[in-house]
Design an enzyme around this catalytic site. Structure first.
Site, mmCIF file in Angstrom:
data_model
loop_
_atom_site.group_PDB
_atom_site.id
_atom_site.type_symbol
_atom_site.label_atom_id
_atom_site.label_comp_id
_atom_site.label_asym_id
_atom_site.label_seq_id
_atom_site.Cartn_x
_atom_site.Cartn_y
_atom_site.Cartn_z
ATOM 1 C CB CYS A 41 -1.025 0.058 1.274
ATOM 2 S SG CYS A 41 -2.169 -1.468 1.149
ATOM 3 C CB THR A 42 3.886 2.253 1.798
ATOM 4 O OG1 THR A 42 3.579 2.194 3.171
ATOM 5 C CG2 THR A 42 4.995 3.446 1.809
#
Length: 157
Positions: A45-46
């Site tokens: 997600c980062t």
């Protein structure tokens, strides 16, 4: 609910990091990349959020806004945005209503356990509010470039 290209995108309203409500209507007359992701500050997600941020000027040149949605709280989004220096909009969907409306809140399996969660997915919504493209079960590697390429092909035919 299964989403299909050409259908109207489900309306939504959700708070951003400051608690300000944002709705689908706020993005009328421009393209919208609406992506759903499982959790702030996790590796995939980062990476996805950082890559969308790095390509934001390219998307903006095509009259396109990037919005990420996860079940995380607005406080979590605020910390995530600050920590990673993100410039994209993140909306909070703690009751996963928007995720359900878009059909991305589904049964997942991990290490033999089953649970409900976000299936990483991206929707390209045209300036009229219709779904122009769908990426399901997204793998982060090269995803942002794929989305940008699709926007370029549709926004500049």
């Amino acid at each position: 609910m299964e989403m299909n290209i050409g259908q109207s995108a489900p309306a939504f309203t959700a708070p951003d990091r400051a608690g300000k409500s944002m709705s689908l209507e706020d993005f009328q007359d421009r393209w919208l990349v609406l992506y759903f992701y499982p959790k702030d500050n996790t590796p995939g997600c980062t990476t996805e959020a950082i890559e969308f941020t790095s390509k934001l000027p390219d998307f903006q040149a095509l009259n396109t806004q990037i919005v990420g949605i996860s079940p995380d709280s607005i406080a979590s989004h605020g910390k995530f945005i600050d920590k990673q220096k993100l410039e994209i909009i993140l909306l909070s969907d703690p009751e996963h209503q928007i995720a359900e409306d878009y059909g991305v809140w589904q049964l997942k399996k991990f290490m033999g356990k089953e649970y409900m969660g976000i299936i990483r997915s991206t929707f390209l919504i045209d300036p009229s509010g219709n779904i122009a493209h769908i990426w399901s079960n997204v793998k982060v590697k090269n995803h942002v470039d794929s989305v940008l390429k699709r926007v370029r092909s549709l926004a500049n035919p």
